[in-house]
Design a protein around this motif. Structure first.
Motif, PDB file in Angstrom:
ATOM      1  N   VAL B   9       0.773  -1.101   0.075  1.00 28.32           N
ATOM      2  CA  VAL B   9      -0.142   0.181   0.051  1.00 28.32           C
ATOM      3  C   VAL B   9       0.954   1.107  -0.156  1.00 28.32           C
ATOM      4  N   CYS B  10       0.457   2.303  -0.692  1.00 33.77           N
ATOM      5  CA  CYS B  10       1.508   3.429  -0.866  1.00 33.77           C
ATOM      6  C   CYS B  10       1.658   3.825   0.648  1.00 33.77           C
ATOM      7  N   PRO B  11       3.008   4.512   0.979  1.00 34.36           N
ATOM      8  CA  PRO B  11       3.324   4.954   2.233  1.00 34.36           C
ATOM      9  C   PRO B  11       2.780   6.383   2.553  1.00 34.36           C
ATOM     10  N   TYR B  12       2.299   6.968   1.497  1.00 31.78           N
ATOM     11  CA  TYR B  12       2.086   8.480   1.802  1.00 31.78           C
ATOM     12  C   TYR B  12       0.342   8.784   2.021  1.00 31.78           C
ATOM     13  N   CYS B  13      -0.537   9.207   1.320  1.00 32.96           N
ATOM     14  CA  CYS B  13      -1.765   9.667   1.637  1.00 32.96           C
ATOM     15  C   CYS B  13      -2.786   8.612   2.167  1.00 32.96           C
ATOM     16  N   GLY B  14      -4.129   9.339   2.654  1.00 29.82           N
ATOM     17  CA  GLY B  14      -5.061   8.271   3.078  1.00 29.82           C
ATOM     18  C   GLY B  14      -5.931   7.478   1.993  1.00 29.82           C
ATOM     19  N   VAL B  15      -5.565   7.940   0.953  1.00 25.97           N
ATOM     20  CA  VAL B  15      -6.333   7.291  -0.232  1.00 25.97           C
ATOM     21  C   VAL B  15      -6.122   5.738  -0.211  1.00 25.97           C
ATOM     22  N   GLY B  16      -4.825   5.334   0.176  1.00 30.12           N
ATOM     23  CA  GLY B  16      -4.677   3.916   0.345  1.00 30.12           C
ATOM     24  C   GLY B  16      -4.523   2.946  -1.107  1.00 30.12           C
ATOM     25  N   CYS B  17      -3.692   3.839  -1.843  1.00 31.40           N
ATOM     26  CA  CYS B  17      -3.321   3.113  -3.423  1.00 31.40           C
ATOM     27  C   CYS B  17      -2.723   2.012  -2.987  1.00 31.40           C
ATOM     28  N   ARG B  18      -2.776   1.104  -4.132  1.00 26.59           N
ATOM     29  CA  ARG B  18      -1.850  -0.202  -3.852  1.00 26.59           C
ATOM     30  C   ARG B  18      -1.087   0.080  -5.287  1.00 26.59           C
ATOM     31  N   LYS B  46      -3.831   3.763 -10.790  1.00 28.30           N
ATOM     32  CA  LYS B  46      -3.377   5.162 -11.013  1.00 28.30           C
ATOM     33  C   LYS B  46      -2.642   5.473  -9.819  1.00 28.30           C
ATOM     34  N   LEU B  47      -1.489   6.234  -9.866  1.00 33.08           N
ATOM     35  CA  LEU B  47      -0.849   6.920  -8.706  1.00 33.08           C
ATOM     36  C   LEU B  47      -0.320   8.492  -8.869  1.00 33.08           C
ATOM     37  N   CYS B  48      -0.454   9.313  -7.989  1.00 36.05           N
ATOM     38  CA  CYS B  48       0.240  10.489  -7.901  1.00 36.05           C
ATOM     39  C   CYS B  48       1.483  10.602  -7.875  1.00 36.05           C
ATOM     40  N   PRO B  49       2.126  11.873  -7.913  1.00 38.76           N
ATOM     41  CA  PRO B  49       3.652  11.813  -8.219  1.00 38.76           C
ATOM     42  C   PRO B  49       4.341  11.387  -7.178  1.00 38.76           C
ATOM     43  N   LYS B  50       3.707  11.559  -5.840  1.00 39.15           N
ATOM     44  CA  LYS B  50       4.236  10.862  -4.594  1.00 39.15           C
ATOM     45  C   LYS B  50       4.297   9.286  -4.567  1.00 39.15           C
ATOM     46  N   GLY B  51       3.070   8.759  -5.033  1.00 32.63           N
ATOM     47  CA  GLY B  51       3.242   7.441  -5.208  1.00 32.63           C
ATOM     48  C   GLY B  51       4.234   6.829  -6.249  1.00 32.63           C
ATOM     49  N   ASN B  52       4.260   7.593  -7.286  1.00 32.72           N
ATOM     50  CA  ASN B  52       5.224   7.145  -8.443  1.00 32.72           C
ATOM     51  C   ASN B  52       6.761   7.216  -7.928  1.00 32.72           C
ATOM     52  N   PRO B 180      -5.054  13.469  -5.201  1.00 31.39           N
ATOM     53  CA  PRO B 180      -5.306  13.406  -6.955  1.00 31.39           C
ATOM     54  C   PRO B 180      -5.889  12.159  -7.193  1.00 31.39           C
ATOM     55  N   VAL B 181      -5.672  11.141  -6.676  1.00 28.01           N
ATOM     56  CA  VAL B 181      -6.130   9.768  -7.180  1.00 28.01           C
ATOM     57  C   VAL B 181      -7.674   9.548  -6.584  1.00 28.01           C
ATOM     58  N   GLY B 182      -7.886  10.221  -5.444  1.00 24.10           N
ATOM     59  CA  GLY B 182      -9.172  10.221  -5.027  1.00 24.10           C
ATOM     60  C   GLY B 182     -10.188  11.368  -5.848  1.00 24.10           C
TER      61      GLY B 182
HETATM   62  S1  SF4 Z   1      -3.006   9.350  -3.982  1.00 21.13           S
HETATM   63 FE1  SF4 Z   1      -0.922   9.302  -4.044  1.00 21.13          FE
HETATM   64  S2  SF4 Z   1       0.110   9.694  -2.024  1.00 21.13           S
HETATM   65 FE2  SF4 Z   1      -2.050   8.944  -2.015  1.00 21.13          FE
HETATM   66  S3  SF4 Z   1      -2.191   6.782  -1.488  1.00 21.13           S
HETATM   67 FE3  SF4 Z   1      -2.274   7.237  -3.802  1.00 21.13          FE
HETATM   68  S4  SF4 Z   1      -0.260   7.217  -4.649  1.00 21.13           S
HETATM   69 FE4  SF4 Z   1       0.055   7.436  -2.443  1.00 21.13          FE
END
Ligand code: SF4
Ligand code: SF4
Ligand code: SF4
Lengths: 166, 711
Positions: B9-18, B46-52, B180-182
Motif C-alpha cells: 500500500v502506498c506509504p503516503y496519503c489516506g487514499v490507500g493506493c496499491r 493510478k498513482l499521484c507523483p508521490k506514489g510514483n 489526486p487519485v481520490g
Molecule cells: S494518492 Fe498518491 S500519495 Fe495517496 S495513496 Fe495514492 S499514490 Fe499514495
C-alpha cells in the motif's frame, strides 16, 4: 497500420505532474513529458506527438529517427550526430539534447513497457485520465458511441417524463 | 539474484493506493502499477507523483541504522539494541512507579495498525491514558463531530459513493492537489453529469472543476453552511420523510439558522447571496449527494461545530444511509483512520470504547490482565502545556514530527527542551529528533508488513517488499521488546510476546468489534481489503454506514444547530492586517521528511511560496519572487511571494510543509482540542534576501544532520 499515440485532454489535467515523475523514473531521471501552467490556472501536459507526418524523421540526415511497428517515433542513439535539426523542426520543440553525450533524446512511448504489453508509464499513472493511449480512429469511434448512448438515454428519459405526464 | 514484485500500500496519503514494488535481493529497483487487482481504491493502479516516487526516500543516505543515545542535545553515540531497550524500559518503569501520567505517548498515522495498537496498550498497561497522535491536528473535529450526530466518527461511505453521487460539495479541501487519485472519483461523477460545488478561500485546482464556486473568507464556514441550511429550510427543499423518521432536533435547527439569511451570510463570508442560494438549491435537489472536507474545515476553534453542521446539512437532505450519498472526510496520512481505530487516542480503547465506561474498562482489564486508568488522558497540545508545568516529564514519540506539524511550533520546541526524557522512533533524522535522549531506528513502512486502514474504512494488508537498512527494526518488534523489558511478559493478550504482526492483528480481532472479522488470513487473500465494520469472519464488510439506523443510542441522527456565528479567534486588526491560512502542494508531503529526500519531488516543488493578491502586493510594493517576512503574534517566517489572483484580497496563503507553523495559532477547539491552524492574523513585510537567510537560520532545520560522536 494502426498508429497509436498519447492523446491529452487538457480539460482534465490537474497539474499533479505524476506523469513527469513516472516518465523520469522509467527513463533514468529524465522526463520527456512536461506540464505547463497557463495564466496561473489552466494546466497542460505536453509530450512528443509522434506525428503522422513527423518533420523530425524527415529532416534527420542520418536516419537516426525512425518508426517502430506501433508507429512510435524512436531515436537510435548510435546513429545520432547531435546536429539538433530535429529539435528545430519539431513544432513543439520536443527532442532535447543530452548535454553529456551530445545526442538527442525524446519520448519513446515507453518502448520497454510496450514490449511487455503495458501502457506508457505516464498514461498508466495519470489519475484523472487526462492522458490516454490509443489509435485516433478507434478513439473517435468510441467517442461517437458514447455520444449516441447519451442521446438515447436522454430520449428515453424524455419519453418517461411524457408518459408519466410530469 | 531474485527479482520479486510485491504488493504494498502506498506509504503516503489516506487514499490507500496499491502498487507493486520491484525488488532484487531485498533492494528496491522500481515499481509497477497495480492494474490487475480489481476493486482497489486506486482504480487501474493510478498513482499521484508521490506514489510514483516511493523508492527514493527508502534509499536516503541518512536513514537511521543504529539505536542512538544523546550525549548532549543533537549529539549522539551509537548503542546496541539491548542497551537501548533496557534504558527505555527502565526509564518508563521509573516514571510509571511515581505517577504514570508523567508519561506521554505518540502513536503514528504513518505506520501500521499493529504498532499503534501496541503503543496504546503499553501506555495503558503502564497506567496512563496519555496517548494521542497527529489526528488531533487534522481530523479530531471530524471524529467528535460525526460521532455526536451519527454515532461514529468515520467516513460514512466509500469512493464508490462519490462516483455515484449527483452533487458533490467540497469544502475546506483542495481535493485535486491533496488527493489526486481520490479526485478521480469526483471527475468521474462530473462526467456522468454530477454537479460540483466547491467552497474555499483560494481558487484552487479543485475549484477549476466547480460548477459553483463559493470563495469565502478563512474561518467563516459556520456562516456559510448555516446559510445553505437556511435556504434549504426556507424553500422546503429538505427530505421531510427522512427528517421525520430518522432525525431528532430539527426544530432547533430551524430556529438557529433563522438569522442566516443570504444577505447576512454574504456580509460575513464575502460570497454573493445569489451564489449561496444557487448552491443550496443545487445541493438539496440533486437526489444523491456527498459532502467532503479536510483540514480547511477542521483546523479551527469551531472545527467540531463545522463538522456537525455538515452532518446536519447532509442529513436534512436525506443523504445518509444510501448509496451515492454520505459524508467523506479525507484523511491526510495513510493510516489516520487505523491509528484512531486502534485507540492511539486519550479517551477510548480500541474500537472507540470509552475509557470512562466501567464495563468496557472491565473487559480490557481482564483481557490485558492489569488494572486500568479510567480517566481520560491528555491530547498532544494539552500534554505540551502539562509538560511546561512539569506535570508531564517524558515523551515517547513514534513516527511523528511535532516541531513542524504542530501549531505554534516555537512553543513546541520550548516544551521539548524542558522535558526530562524523550524517545524518538523514526526512519530518518527529523527536527524533533534533535531533542531526543534515545533514538530508535525503525523500518520504513515498505520494509515491513501489517494492516492499514484508509480514509474510507478499508483495511488492507501491505507486504514486506525490501529489507530494512542496517539494524533498523519494525515498529511492532521494537514495541513488543520494550513491553517485555518493562515486565509485561504474560501469555497471549496479557503480555507483549509477539512473533509477527499477524499475532497482533489476531489480538485486535478479539477486542475490537469493528475488526472482528478482519483476520490476517482474509486480508492476505483479498488484496482489495475489507471495509469495517466487519463483525464476523464471514461478513463481507460494510460499504455504506447507517442503512437502517444510526449508531447513536436511540438510532436517530441528532441534528445540531449552531445559532452563534463564530469566526477565527484572531481576526485582522491594524497591527496584523492580513488573514493567514495554510495549504499544501501535491508533490510535498506533510513535514517533508520523505518528500524532500526524494529528488524527483524536491526539484519540482523546491520551496514554499506565499500567495498574495495583486492589489495587496501592490500596496506593499511586493513583486513576484520578492522575499517577505510574515509575522504573527507567535513568530516570524521568511518566504518568497507569489502574486496571484487565486487568493482573496486580504488573505495570505502559505504552504505549511516547510515549517510555517511557527506562525500559526494554537488556540483550541474546546471539544476536539484541535488548534486553529487554518486562520490567524498576520502582517507582511518586504525584506532582503540576506535578512531572509538570517531568519531562516533561526528556524528548525528540516533535514538536520545528526552528529554521531564516539562514546
Ligand atoms: S494518492 Fe498518491 S500519495 Fe495517496 S495513496 Fe495514492 S499514490 Fe499514495
Ligand atoms: S498525470 Fe495527468 S493530471 Fe497529472 S499532470 Fe500529468 S496529465 Fe495532468
Ligand atoms: S510515453 Fe513514456 S517516455 Fe513518453 S512521455 Fe510517457 S512516460 Fe515518458
Amino acid at each position: 497500420m494502426a498508429r497509436k499515440t498519447i492523446f491529452i485532454d487538457f480539460s482534465k489535467c490537474i497539474e499533479c505532474r505524476a506523469c513527469e515523475v513516472a516518465c523520469e523514473r522509467e527513463h533514468d531521471g529524465r522526463s520527456f513529458i512536461s506540464v505547463f501552467e497557463w495564466q496561473e490556472m489552466a494546466a497542460m501536459a505536453l509530450n512528443c506527438r509522434h506525428c503522422e507526418k513527423a518533420p523530425c524523421v524527415e529532416v534527420c540526415p542520418t536516419n537516426a529517427l525512425y518508426r517502430d511497428e506501433d508507429g512510435a517515433v524512436l531515436l537510435a542513439p548510435q546513429k545520432c550526430i547531435g546536429c539538433l535539426m530535429c529539435g528545430i523542426v519539431c513544432p513543439f520543440g520536443i527532442p532535447e539534447l543530452d548535454l553529456i553525450n551530445k545526442i538527442m533524446m525524446k519520448c519513446d512511448l515507453c518502448a520497454h513497457r510496450r514490449a511487455e504489453g503495458k501502457l506508457p508509464a505516464c498514461v498508466e499513472t495519470c489519475p484523472t485520465d487526462a492522458l490516454f493511449y490509443g489509435d485516433f480512429n478507434e478513439i473517435i469511434r468510441e467517442r461517437r458511441k458514447k455520444f449516441t448512448e447519451k442521446a438515447i438515454e436522454l430520449a428515453k428519459t424524455a419519453e418517461r417524463i411524457k408518459l408519466t405526464g410530469v | 539474484m531474485s527479482e520479486r514484485l510485491v504488493p504494498v500500500v502506498c506509504p503516503y496519503c489516506g487514499v490507500g493506493c496499491r502498487l507493486y514494488i520491484r525488488s532484487v535481493d531485498g533492494y528496491p529497483v522500481g515499481i509497477e502499477y497495480a492494474k490487475d487487482i480489481p476493486g482497489i481504491a486506486n482504480e487501474l493502479g493510478k498513482l499521484c507523483p508521490k506514489g510514483n516516487a516511493v523508492i527514493e526516500y527508502l534509499l536516503a543516505k541518512d536513514r537511521l541504522k543504529k539505536p542512538l543515545k544523546a550525549k548532549e542535545q543533537g549529539k549522539f553515540v551509537e548503542i546496541s539494541w539491548s542497551e537501548a531497550i533496557r534504558e527505555v524500559a527502565e526509564r518508563l518503569k521509573d516514571y510509571a512507579k511515581d505517577d504514570p501520567n508523567q508519561l506521554m505517548f505518540f502513536g503514528s498515522a504513518r505506520t501500521f495498525n499493529e504498532p499503534n495498537y501496541l503503543i496504546q496498550k503499553l501506555a495503558r498497561m503502564l497506567g496512563t491514558n496519555n496517548v494521542d497522535h497527529c489526528a488531533r491536528l487534522c481530523h479530531a473535529p471530524t471524529v467528535t463531530g460525526l460521532k455526536a450526530i451519527f454515532g461514529a466518527g468515520a467516513m460514512t461511505n466509500t469512493y464508490k459513493d462519490i462516483e455515484e453521487a449527483n452533487v458533490i460539495f467540497i469544502i475546506g479541501h483542495n481535493y485535486a492537489e491533496t488527493h489526486p487519485v481520490g479526485f478521480r472519483y469526483v471527475l468521474k461523477a462530473k462526467e456522468r453529469g454530477a454537479k460540483i460545488i466547491v467552497a474555499d478561500p483560494r481558487f484552487t485546482r479543485t475549484a477549476w472543476f466547480a460548477d459553483i464556486f463559493l470563495q469565502h473568507y478563512p474561518g467563516t464556514d459556520i456562516a456559510l453552511i448555516n446559510g445553505l441550511i437556511h435556504i434549504i429550510i426556507k424553500e422546503r427543499l429538505y427530505d421531510e420523510k427522512f427528517v421525520r423518521e430518522r432525525c431528532v432536533g430539527f426544530d432547533e435547527v430551524v430556529k438557529a439558522v433563522e438569522k442566516f439569511t443570504p444577505e447576512f451570510v454574504e456580509k460575513v463570508t464575502g460570497v454573493p447571496a445569489e451564489l449561496i442560494i444557487q448552491a443550496a438549491r443545487t445541493f438539496a435537489t440533486a437526489g444523491k449527494g456527498v459532502i467532503t472536507w479536510a483540514m480547511g474545515l477542521t483546523q479551527h476553534t469551531h472545527g467540531t461545530e463545522n463538522v456537525k453542521l455538515l452532518g446536519t446539512l447532509s442529513a436534512i437532505c436525506g443523504y445518509q444511509g444510501k448509496e451515492g450519498c454520505g459524508c467523506s472526510p479525507m484523511r491526510g496520512q495513510n493510516n489516520v483512520q487505523g491509528a484512531c481505530d486502534m485507540a492511539a487516542l486519550p479517551n477510548v480503547f480500541p474500537g472507540y470504547q470509552a475509557v470512562t465506561d466501567p464495563e468496557k474498562r472491565k473487559f480490557f482489564e481482564e483481557f490485558w490482565g492489569v488494572e486500568l486508568n479510567g480517566e481520560v488522558g491528555l491530547t498532544t497540545i494539552e500534554a505540551a502545556y502539562a509538560a511546561e508545568k512539569g506535570k508531564v516529564k517524558a515523551y515517547y514519540i513514534m513516527g511523528e514530527n511535532p516541531v513542524i506539524s504542530e501549531a505554534n511550533a516555537n512553543h513546541v520546541v520550548h516544551v521539548l527542551q524542558k522535558l526530562e526524557f524523550i524517545v524518538v522512533q523514526d526512519i530518518v533524522p527529523t527536527p524533533t529528533m534533535e531533542f531526543a535522549d534515545i533514538v530508535l531506528p525503525a523500518a520504513a513502512m515498505l520494509e515491513n508488513e501489517g494492516s492499514l486502514t484508509n480514509t474510507e474504512r478499508r483495511v488492507q494488508w501491505s507486504f514486506q517488499a525490501i529489507n530494512p537498512p542496517g539494524e533498523a527494526r519494525p515498529d511492532w518488534w521494537i514495541l513488543s521488546e520494550i513491553g517485555k523489558a518493562v515486565g509485561f511478559d504474560g501469555q497471549g493478550p496479557k503480555g507483549f510476546d509477539y512473533t509477527s504482526p499477524e499475532d497482533i492483528l489476531r489480538e485486535i480481532n478479539a477486542c475490537t468489534p469493528q475488526y472482528r472479522g478482519i483476520t490476517p488470513e482474509r486480508l492476505k487473500e483479498n488484496l482489495a481489503g475489507i471495509h469495517w465494520p466487519c463483525p464476523s469472519p464471514d461478513h463481507p464488510g460494510t460499504r455504506v454506514l447507517y442503512k437502517d439506523k444510526f449508531l447513536t443510542p436511540d438510532g436517530k441522527a441528532h441534528l445540531v444547530a449552531v445559532s452563534e456565528y463564530k469566526g477565527p479567534v484572531e481576526l485582522p486588526d491594524e497591527e496584523y492586517p492580513f488573514l493567514l491560512t495554510t495549504m499544501r502542494y501535491v508533490g510535498q508531503y506533510h513535514t517533508v521528511t520523505m518528500t524532500m529526500r526524494t529528488q524527483a519531488l524536491r526539484k519540482r516543488w523546491p520551496e514554499p511560496l506565499a500567495e498574495i493578491h495583486p492589489e495587496d502586493a501592490a500596496k506593499l510594493g511586493i513583486k513576484d519572487g520578492d522575499w517577505v517576512k510574515i509575522v504573527t503574534r507567535r513568530g516570524e517566517y521568511p518566504i518568497k511571494a507569489k502574486v496571484t489572483r487565486t487568493v482573496k484580497k486580504g488573505v495570505i496563503a502559505v504552504p505549511w510543509h516547510w515549517g510555517a507553523n511557527v506562525l500559526t495559532n494554537d488556540a483550541l477547539d474546546p471539544i476536539a482540542k484541535i488548534p486553529e491552524t487554518k486562520a490567524c492574523a498576520c502582517k507582511v513585510i518586504k525584506i532582503t534576501e540576506e535578512d531572509a537567510r538570517k531568519l531562516m537560520d533561526k528556524l528548525p532545520q528540516l533535514i538536520p544532520k545528526i552528529e554521531i560522536v564516539r562514546g
